[in-house]
Design a protein around this motif. Structure first.
Motif, mmCIF file in Angstrom:
data_model
loop_
_atom_site.group_PDB
_atom_site.id
_atom_site.type_symbol
_atom_site.label_atom_id
_atom_site.label_comp_id
_atom_site.label_asym_id
_atom_site.label_seq_id
_atom_site.Cartn_x
_atom_site.Cartn_y
_atom_site.Cartn_z
ATOM 1 N N LEU A 31 38.776 32.654 28.717
ATOM 2 C CA LEU A 31 39.129 33.844 27.927
ATOM 3 C C LEU A 31 39.148 35.079 28.816
ATOM 4 N N TYR A 32 40.239 35.834 28.709
ATOM 5 C CA TYR A 32 40.371 37.066 29.493
ATOM 6 C C TYR A 32 40.209 38.265 28.575
ATOM 7 N N TYR A 33 39.315 39.167 28.944
ATOM 8 C CA TYR A 33 39.167 40.402 28.181
ATOM 9 C C TYR A 33 39.710 41.569 28.999
ATOM 10 N N THR A 34 40.995 41.838 28.802
ATOM 11 C CA THR A 34 41.591 43.023 29.437
ATOM 12 C C THR A 34 42.487 43.691 28.398
ATOM 13 N N ASP A 35 42.908 44.906 28.695
ATOM 14 C CA ASP A 35 43.670 45.610 27.676
ATOM 15 C C ASP A 35 45.084 45.040 27.552
ATOM 16 N N TYR A 50 40.688 27.371 40.399
ATOM 17 C CA TYR A 50 39.266 27.244 40.682
ATOM 18 C C TYR A 50 38.461 27.063 39.387
ATOM 19 N N ARG A 51 38.828 27.839 38.395
ATOM 20 C CA ARG A 51 38.073 27.785 37.146
ATOM 21 C C ARG A 51 38.205 26.429 36.468
ATOM 22 N N TYR A 52 39.342 25.815 36.625
ATOM 23 C CA TYR A 52 39.514 24.498 36.005
ATOM 24 C C TYR A 52 38.947 23.386 36.883
ATOM 25 N N ILE A 95 34.241 33.361 30.390
ATOM 26 C CA ILE A 95 34.619 34.659 29.837
ATOM 27 C C ILE A 95 34.762 35.635 30.996
ATOM 28 N N ASP A 96 35.986 36.080 31.181
ATOM 29 C CA ASP A 96 36.341 37.001 32.266
ATOM 30 C C ASP A 96 36.308 38.391 31.652
ATOM 31 N N TYR A 97 35.277 39.167 32.000
ATOM 32 C CA TYR A 97 35.191 40.486 31.360
ATOM 33 C C TYR A 97 34.583 41.535 32.278
ATOM 34 N N SER A 98 34.755 42.749 31.880
ATOM 35 C CA SER A 98 34.335 43.952 32.603
ATOM 36 C C SER A 98 35.190 44.125 33.855
ATOM 37 N N SER A 99 35.024 43.273 34.861
ATOM 38 C CA SER A 99 35.927 43.185 36.018
ATOM 39 C C SER A 99 36.468 44.519 36.523
ATOM 40 N N PRO A 100 35.578 45.484 36.816
ATOM 41 C CA PRO A 100 36.104 46.769 37.282
ATOM 42 C C PRO A 100 36.652 46.671 38.697
ATOM 43 N N ASN A 101 37.503 47.610 39.040
ATOM 44 C CA ASN A 101 37.958 47.692 40.415
ATOM 45 C C ASN A 101 36.915 48.437 41.226
ATOM 46 N N ILE A 102 36.638 47.891 42.384
ATOM 47 C CA ILE A 102 35.565 48.407 43.226
ATOM 48 C C ILE A 102 35.992 49.696 43.923
ATOM 49 N N SER A 159 32.729 38.354 36.274
ATOM 50 C CA SER A 159 33.333 39.669 36.464
ATOM 51 C C SER A 159 34.260 39.537 37.671
ATOM 52 N N HIS A 160 35.556 39.578 37.372
ATOM 53 C CA HIS A 160 36.588 39.379 38.399
ATOM 54 C C HIS A 160 36.861 40.752 39.026
ATOM 55 N N ILE A 161 35.932 41.211 39.811
ATOM 56 C CA ILE A 161 36.069 42.585 40.322
ATOM 57 C C ILE A 161 37.243 42.698 41.297
ATOM 58 N N GLY A 162 37.860 43.858 41.292
ATOM 59 C CA GLY A 162 38.979 44.115 42.206
ATOM 60 C C GLY A 162 38.418 44.587 43.530
ATOM 61 N N ASP A 163 38.152 43.641 44.425
ATOM 62 C CA ASP A 163 37.511 44.021 45.685
ATOM 63 C C ASP A 163 38.362 43.604 46.885
ATOM 64 N N ILE A 222 46.133 35.910 43.558
ATOM 65 C CA ILE A 222 44.692 35.702 43.394
ATOM 66 C C ILE A 222 44.397 35.089 42.033
ATOM 67 N N ASP A 223 45.073 35.578 40.998
ATOM 68 C CA ASP A 223 44.812 35.032 39.672
ATOM 69 C C ASP A 223 45.225 33.559 39.548
ATOM 70 N N LEU A 224 46.230 33.155 40.320
ATOM 71 C CA LEU A 224 46.623 31.748 40.296
ATOM 72 C C LEU A 224 45.540 30.891 40.954
ATOM 73 N N LEU A 276 49.087 39.195 46.412
ATOM 74 C CA LEU A 276 48.990 40.142 45.307
ATOM 75 C C LEU A 276 47.950 39.721 44.274
ATOM 76 N N TYR A 277 47.764 40.629 43.337
ATOM 77 C CA TYR A 277 46.887 40.375 42.186
ATOM 78 C C TYR A 277 47.226 39.018 41.556
ATOM 79 N N ALA A 278 48.535 38.753 41.435
ATOM 80 C CA ALA A 278 48.988 37.507 40.801
ATOM 81 C C ALA A 278 48.623 36.277 41.629
ATOM 82 N N ARG A 321 47.948 45.966 28.139
ATOM 83 C CA ARG A 321 48.990 46.130 29.155
ATOM 84 C C ARG A 321 49.115 44.935 30.092
ATOM 85 N N GLN A 322 48.070 44.119 30.170
ATOM 86 C CA GLN A 322 48.154 42.966 31.072
ATOM 87 C C GLN A 322 48.609 41.696 30.343
ATOM 88 N N HIS A 323 49.051 41.855 29.104
ATOM 89 C CA HIS A 323 49.352 40.653 28.321
ATOM 90 C C HIS A 323 50.477 39.803 28.921
HETATM 91 N N1 ARG Z 1 40.303 44.286 37.777
HETATM 92 C C1 ARG Z 1 41.284 44.225 36.757
HETATM 93 C C2 ARG Z 1 41.552 45.621 36.216
HETATM 94 O O1 ARG Z 1 40.745 46.523 36.419
HETATM 95 C C3 ARG Z 1 40.902 43.312 35.613
HETATM 96 C C4 ARG Z 1 40.724 41.881 36.003
HETATM 97 C C5 ARG Z 1 40.884 40.957 34.858
HETATM 98 N N2 ARG Z 1 40.734 39.573 35.227
HETATM 99 C C6 ARG Z 1 41.634 38.863 35.885
HETATM 100 N N3 ARG Z 1 41.332 37.625 36.197
HETATM 101 N N4 ARG Z 1 42.826 39.342 36.173
HETATM 102 O O2 ARG Z 1 42.550 45.824 35.575
#
Ligand code: ARG
Length: 574
Positions: free
Chosen positions: A332-336, A321-323, A117-124, A157-161, A314-316, A310-312, A338-340
């Motif tokens: 499962l990704y919990y983001t709003d 890695y996750r698999y 479960i990928d959640y919260s994941s704030p940008n640092i 938490s996939h933080i944006g760091d 890293i997500d690849l 880029l963000y993309a 707009r990232q669909h």
């Molecule tokens: N840090 C991103 C944001 O604040 C969310 C990350 C969600 N997870 C991911 N694997 N892309 O929008």
């Protein structure tokens, strides 16, 4: 006891007995209805239509077959092919007695899966704000629900760091000559100031990009400062999680920077596999399933002209890695919302490249926005993001006023303790009780209301049950006797209590905590009706009284479990 599943099994067996074998894809929908029946199966109509046979006759045949099981009191068919079911009281009582003895309230453990479960994941570098609330608490509630069911939940938490914000901040610090005295610096301020410069000053934004690259090529000085910013933000965020009663800690963080050494390999691999191509100096992946307005395939950039990832990208790497390393069965990704499209593109590329198999369940559990009363984004008056810590403190402050009104004699300590449980619970529940896919309006009066589908209402209902036991000086955990379901309100409560398992399974499967919220709210209102109509305290018949006490005890335990499993506390008094 998963009543819905039992009914489905009976219907499927009956269909097979009637020579209808293709039942795996046939949806059997048992709808919960208040009245007059307990369950209604309406999927027969669909099946009959597909087979081009008479649905009423088919439903009749099925009803005839299933009604031999002892779970049914009455099964009747209505046009054009609904099967209406009344459950047998004796069976309900038997199941309730089982539930009473079970420490898991009758919920069976499921076959354990590795669920990421990928959640919260704030940008640092920024303080957490209202925009992080939904991902954090919906993700956390789902993690708890799935864990309770027996899954091996891997919280991440996939933080944006590892992004441009660091280039910006590094360039700003350099300009202000603040590279060394970084200890007590307010990062939030530096972030905001550097962002304004980044957006308005071309020279500065060029510098910032250079610094981003410098960081990404692991220049020691940049790395040192970066580390301090990251650590300080994580420490701050941990305080918020604790206050929010969210289970995320430092050990659940696998941020963007973690994947940095995998990135060149990903680019090479995708180029070798001819999935990625060079385009005007950048490297992109063209996906046929995603078209722009002109009907041309949409490109996903995975490396910029200047070499930056880029963000993309890293997500690849992250998906791979996750698999491969974490052996995910489900991601499962919990983001709003707009990232669909973005996430769907990543999943598609991941499958094309063979980083994840086609059958792997990867879902985007998206959610809508929080709005203010005027239906605009929920912000401060000056248009800034509302800090999460401010929102929570405000809620605790308001909860304190309410708690004091209800309980003027409470000591300061107790009042504060109570206010925290009510205030935090109210904000979380208000969000969790909404279907996550829609926007909702944040309104303090509704959040903290003692009426309606709110945490305070349910928490209060819980304390009311405790006080029944207190008045009688009987322990909720020791009450013995036989359950009787003579009155309609007793039966209604008994059945609702049994539906806990099917509800929790549904909430888990859909990653939708509001399903559980609706349930616990309905349970509380049904209890309230039961308590008003079926006397407990003044009941002269001890057997009836004890039966009602057992139902009350089960209700209290089910309310407590339901709230706890979505990360909300109950209190013993209010
Ligand atoms: N840090 C991103 C944001 O604040 C969310 C990350 C969600 N997870 C991911 N694997 N892309 O929008």
């Amino acid at each position: 006891m998963n009543i819905k599943l039992i009914l489905e099994q009976h219907v499927i067996q009956a269909l097979i007995d009637n020579g209808i074998r293709n039942t795996d894809n046939l949806l059997i929908n048992s709808t919960r209805q208040k009245k007059p029946w307990d369950y209604q199966i309406n999927g027969i109509i669909k099946i009959a239509t597909m087979l081009n046979i008479n649905s009423y006759n088919l439903a009749k045949k099925i009803a005839c077959k299933i009604h031999i099981h002892k779970i049914y009191q009455k099964v009747y068919v209505s046009k054009p092919g609904f099967i209406n079911i009344f459950l047998n009281d004796k069976w309900i009582i038997e199941m309730l007695e089982k539930k009473m003895k079970s420490t898991r309230l009758g919920v069976k453990r499921v076959e354990s899966k590795n669920i990421i479960i990928d959640y919260s994941s704030p940008n640092i570098a920024k303080e957490m704000h209202v925009g992080h609330l939904r991902s954090t608490i919906i993700g956390d509630a789902t993690a708890r629900i799935m864990e309770f069911l027996g899954h091996n939940v891997i919280r991440i938490s996939h933080i944006g760091d590892w992004g441009t914000q660091f280039g910006m901040m590094l360039a700003y610090l350099k300009e202000q000559k603040k590279t060394i005295i970084i200890k007590d610096i307010n990062f939030n301020k530096i972030y905001q100031k550097s962002k304004i410069k980044y957006e308005n000053d071309k020279m500065f934004s060029k510098k910032a990009k250079e610094y981003t690259l410098k960081l990404q090529s692991e220049d020691q000085l940049c790395i040192n400062i970066w580390k301090k910013i990251v650590d300080a933000t994580i420490q701050n965020n941990e305080k918020i999680y604790k206050k929010l009663n969210v289970t995320l800690t430092k050990k659940h963080i696998i941020g963007e920077s973690f994947y940095r050494n995998m990135l060149p390999g990903i680019i090479n691999d995708l180029r070798n596999k001819k999935i990625a191509v060079k385009h005007r100096g950048a490297t992109i992946v063209l996906l046929n399933n995603f078209k722009n307005r002109n009907g041309e395939p949409l490109g996903v950039i995975i490396q910029k002209k200047d070499g930056a990832f880029l963000y993309a990208t890293i997500d690849l790497a992250c998906l791979k890695y996750r698999y491969e390393i974490l052996h995910a069965d489900k991601i499962l990704y919990y983001t709003d919302i707009r990232q669909h499209q973005y996430l769907m593109q990543i999943i598609e590329i991941g499958k094309l490249a063979g980083y994840i198999p086609n059958h792997l369940i990867v879902e985007h559990h998206m959610f809508g926005m929080i709005l203010s009363k005027n239906k605009r984004p929920f912000k401060t008056r000056s248009g800034d993001n509302i800090k999460l810590s401010d929102l929570l403190n405000e809620s605790i402050k308001r909860a304190k006023i309410i708690a004091k009104q209800k309980n003027p004699k409470l000591s300061t300590n107790k009042l504060h303790f109570l206010a925290k449980k009510i205030g935090i619970g109210a904000v979380k529940y208000f969000d969790l009780s909404k279907n996550r896919s829609t926007n909702y309006v944040f309104n303090w009066d509704n959040v903290l209301s003692l009426d309606g589908n709110t945490a305070p209402y349910i928490q209060y209902a819980y304390t009311r049950i405790l006080s029944i036991f207190k008045k009688l000086n009987i322990s909720m955990f020791r009450i013995k006797g036989k359950i009787q379901l003579k009155e309609q309100c007793e039966k209604q409560l008994g059945l609702k209590l049994l539906q806990f398992e099917e509800i929790i399974l549904e909430a888990s499967n859909k990653g939708m905590p509001h399903i559980l919220c609706n349930y616990v709210y309905e349970l509380s209102t049904i209890f309230s009706n039961f308590y008003e109509t079926c006397s407990i305290l003044f009941s002269k018949n001890v057997k009836i009284r004890d039966s009602r006490l057992i139902l009350s005890s089960l209700t209290a335990k089910t309310i407590k479990k339901s709230l706890n499993v979505i990360g909300i506390s109950t209190t013993n008094y209010m």
